[in-house]
Design an enzyme around this catalytic site. Structure first.
Site, PDB file in Angstrom:
ATOM      1  N   LYS A  53       0.842  -1.204   0.000  1.00  0.00           N
ATOM      2  CA  LYS A  53       0.000   0.000   0.000  1.00  0.00           C
ATOM      3  C   LYS A  53       0.881   1.260   0.000  1.00  0.00           C
ATOM      4  CE  LYS A  53      -3.899  -2.299   2.220  1.00  0.00           C
ATOM      5  NZ  LYS A  53      -4.693  -2.608   3.400  1.00  0.00           N
ATOM      6  N   GLN A  97      -5.110  -1.321   9.590  1.00  0.00           N
ATOM      7  CA  GLN A  97      -5.030  -2.644   8.962  1.00  0.00           C
ATOM      8  C   GLN A  97      -5.692  -3.687   9.860  1.00  0.00           C
ATOM      9  OE1 GLN A  97      -3.960  -3.251   5.877  1.00  0.00           O
ATOM     10  NE2 GLN A  97      -4.265  -5.449   6.017  1.00  0.00           N
ATOM     11  N   ASP A 120     -11.158   3.293   3.989  1.00  0.00           N
ATOM     12  CA  ASP A 120     -11.616   1.901   3.864  1.00  0.00           C
ATOM     13  C   ASP A 120     -13.130   1.818   3.675  1.00  0.00           C
ATOM     14  OD1 ASP A 120      -9.727  -0.193   3.911  1.00  0.00           O
ATOM     15  OD2 ASP A 120      -9.290   0.162   6.037  1.00  0.00           O
TER      16      ASP A 120
HETATM   17  N1  GUN Z   1      -7.434  -6.541   5.905  1.00  0.00           N
HETATM   18  C1  GUN Z   1      -7.794  -7.261   4.813  1.00  0.00           C
HETATM   19  N2  GUN Z   1      -8.354  -6.459   3.882  1.00  0.00           N
HETATM   20  C2  GUN Z   1      -8.355  -5.209   4.399  1.00  0.00           C
HETATM   21  C3  GUN Z   1      -8.813  -3.952   3.912  1.00  0.00           C
HETATM   22  O1  GUN Z   1      -9.353  -3.809   2.807  1.00  0.00           O
HETATM   23  N3  GUN Z   1      -8.626  -2.898   4.745  1.00  0.00           N
HETATM   24  C4  GUN Z   1      -8.065  -3.021   5.970  1.00  0.00           C
HETATM   25  N4  GUN Z   1      -7.946  -1.940   6.730  1.00  0.00           N
HETATM   26  N5  GUN Z   1      -7.644  -4.176   6.456  1.00  0.00           N
HETATM   27  C5  GUN Z   1      -7.786  -5.268   5.669  1.00  0.00           C
END
Ligand code: GUN
Length: 311
Positions: A53, A97, A120
């Site tokens: 990311k 996350q 998100d």
């Molecule tokens: N863990 C797995 N997929 C995601 C996501 O799209 N966003 C976040 N914050 N954590 C995740």
């Protein structure tokens, strides 16, 4: 021959569209869009996701920083970190996350992220905006899948779409987005009766259950479009033999593991009309959409546009 839906290609398109948007924000606001990622502890898979990311953000000229509190941090400590990020004007997006360690109250944390910085789309306010069809940030993985389906011109209006999995991150928002595309949507889960028969009704089948290669030919209607959200690592050779073509086994023996989705790869390629491979399907789209959400948040917060409808 089934068509491969190439997530890397769509990711590259979305990134190419993002570059001039970032430049416009810098010209307008005198700063780049800013993304803060909070990564609690040292989950190896999460560390890999977060690194890709921030790497993608760097590549696009988006400012990013990663905050890495220890796994032992408590809910109050994490809430304090979120509060300080909420208060920083140059941070447009905050991503916590998931999954968080079990002793942390994840619901409380997601509720604490300022809705206008929630890239998100997990804050209940933004879930409500999605549910009622109002503009707002959409969860990245399902939003990326919609982009993929649109760009490959796969008809969604009137299609029978079956989503396997009801998570807040993928299954539920996926169902809602498909509904907004006028698909007829069924959401399946572990208690669904006769799952293969329900799945065989699908023109578009989205598998998001986190069970390696569970979805086999009997679940797939011949000619269906299959979207495989799963990403598991197969480490048992017996499992590898069940899942992969014999030609892949030397690669398995070399690496000791191989990545697989929720759908049996050979069955998916044989029975579907189009499918997302693992890796190279859905995975790259999630990050591309996170960049897009961060940019839209920056546009809105700097007064450039108000795409999110939140200002
Ligand atoms: N863990 C797995 N997929 C995601 C996501 O799209 N966003 C976040 N914050 N954590 C995740």
């Amino acid at each position: 021959m089934s068509q491969i839906l190439d997530g890397n290609r769509v990711r590259d398109q979305i990134k190419a569209e993002a570059r001039p948007q970032v430049e416009r924000i810098i010209a307008h606001a005198g700063r780049a869009p800013g993304l803060a990622v909070v990564l609690v502890g040292h989950d190896p898979a999460s560390e890999i996701y977060v690194r890709s990311k921030t790497k993608t953000a760097d590549d696009l000229g988006i400012y990013s920083e990663t905050i890495t509190p220890p796994a032992a941090i408590d809910t109050a400590g994490l809430l304090a970190i979120i509060a300080s990020l909420n208060a920083r004007p140059e941070i447009d997006g905050i991503l916590v996350q998931l999954p968080l360690p079990a002793h942390i109250d994840s619901q409380k944390i997601l509720l604490a992220v300022a809705p206008e910085k929630d890239v998100d789309g997990f804050h209940p306010l933004n879930v409500g905006l999605l549910s009622t069809g109002r503009p707002g940030p959409r969860p990245c993985t399902p939003a990326g899948i919609i982009q993929l389906l649109r760009r490959y011109e796969i008809p969604m209006a009137g299609a029978n779409a079956v989503v396997i999995g009801r998570s807040d991150i993928v299954g539920k928002p996926m169902a809602m987005l498909l509904l907004h595309e006028n698909a007829t949507v069924t959401v399946c889960h572990s208690r669904t009766r006769n799952l293969p028969a329900v799945c065989r009704e699908a023109d578009i089948l989205v598998a998001a259950i986190g069970r390696p290669a569970m979805i086999t030919a009997e679940y797939i209607r011949p000619g269906a479009v299959v979207i495989d959200v799963g990403q598991s690592r197969v480490t048992s050779r017996t499992e590898a033999e069940r899942i992969f073509d014999p030609s892949r086994l030397p690669d398995f023996d070399l690496k000791g593991s191989l990545l697989v989705g929720d759908v049996h790869p050979g069955d998916m390629a044989r029975v579907s009309s189009a499918y997302t491979p693992v890796p190279g399907g859905v995975g790259p789209l999630t990050i591309a959409m996170l960049m897009r959400n961060t940019i839209e948040s920056a546009e809105s917060r700097t007064g450039l546009y108000s795409n999110s409808g939140l200002c």
